[in-house]
Design an enzyme around this catalytic site. Structure first.
Site, PDB file in Angstrom:
ATOM      1  N   LYS A  50     -10.976  -1.441   7.788  1.00  0.00           N
ATOM      2  CA  LYS A  50      -9.742  -1.215   8.533  1.00  0.00           C
ATOM      3  C   LYS A  50     -10.070  -0.541   9.856  1.00  0.00           C
ATOM      4  O   LYS A  50     -10.524   0.598   9.878  1.00  0.00           O
ATOM      5  CB  LYS A  50      -8.786  -0.327   7.723  1.00  0.00           C
ATOM      6  N   GLU A  61       0.851  -1.193   0.000  1.00  0.00           N
ATOM      7  CA  GLU A  61       0.000   0.000   0.000  1.00  0.00           C
ATOM      8  C   GLU A  61       0.884   1.240   0.000  1.00  0.00           C
ATOM      9  O   GLU A  61       1.686   1.436   0.912  1.00  0.00           O
ATOM     10  CB  GLU A  61      -0.903  -0.015   1.239  1.00  0.00           C
TER      11      GLU A  61
END
Length: 205
Positions: free
Chosen positions: A126, A38
């Site tokens: 998340k 990421e």
């Protein structure tokens, strides 16, 4: 793509990368067993960094993090991001990702936010900052919401990672504890990064 993301237990969060080191970082992580990376969207020239990794020979899945709105979502998707991550809940950003068939991992904290994100179309939620709440918080959320995939991010490192996975997190996001992009200079630095990635992967098994 979705299958690789679902199977990834450790997702490095890469901040402060640049055009010179982003591919070596991806290659070092991939060599250590990491399948997903990421790159945060506030990074200067993030679209170019995503393109560089996508156009390299490294077969790692490339996502964009810190995607706070639909405009940013579209920009990084156009650049080649294969999944998106946000620390916050923005339903328009989720909708934009879904329009392009790109998995979105939405940030959330409360059970209401977790459910709202999932119902809005997030592929995973998340919990951030997870380190402020601890592994038991993940376990408690998973109780009434066992059908929602959870990623724990924020304060996660090698010594506490397994606690979050055992508590029910499908994956953990790990930042500078794994990748300190602005401190990587030599071939030895990248070799050390590969070794550290291997340690995370071994511990996640």
């Amino acid at each position: 793509m979705q299958k690789i993301l679902n199977q990834a237990k450790v997702i490095p969060v890469v901040r402060k990368a640049n055009e010179d080191n982003v591919v070596p970082i991806a290659e070092a992580l991939y060599a250590g067993g990491i399948s997903v990376i990421e790159i945060t969207a506030e990074t200067p020239k993030v679209e170019e960094l995503i393109r560089k990794v996508r156009n390299s020979s490294c077969d790692i899945l490339v996502g964009a993090g810190t995607v706070l709105d639909a405009e940013t979502a579209r920009a990084v998707i156009t650049a080649g991001a294969q999944f998106l991550v946000s620390p916050t809940l923005n339903q328009n950003a989720i909708k934009m990702a879904n329009r392009y068939g790109i998995p979105f991992i939405s940030g959330a904290m409360t059970p209401t936010e977790v459910l709202t994100a999932f119902e809005a179309g997030a592929a995973m939620v998340k919990v951030f900052p997870a380190g402020s709440m601890g592994p038991d918080y993940i376990k408690n959320i998973r109780g009434p919401l066992p059908h929602i995939p959870i990623m724990a991010t924020g304060g996660i490192h090698l010594d506490n990672m397994v606690d979050y996975l055992k508590a029910g997190a499908q994956a953990v996001g790990v930042g500078s504890q794994l990748v300190a992009a602005d401190q990587l200079e030599s071939a030895e630095d990248y070799q050390k990064l590969t070794k550290e990635a291997e340690r995370y992967i071994q511990k996640s098994l």
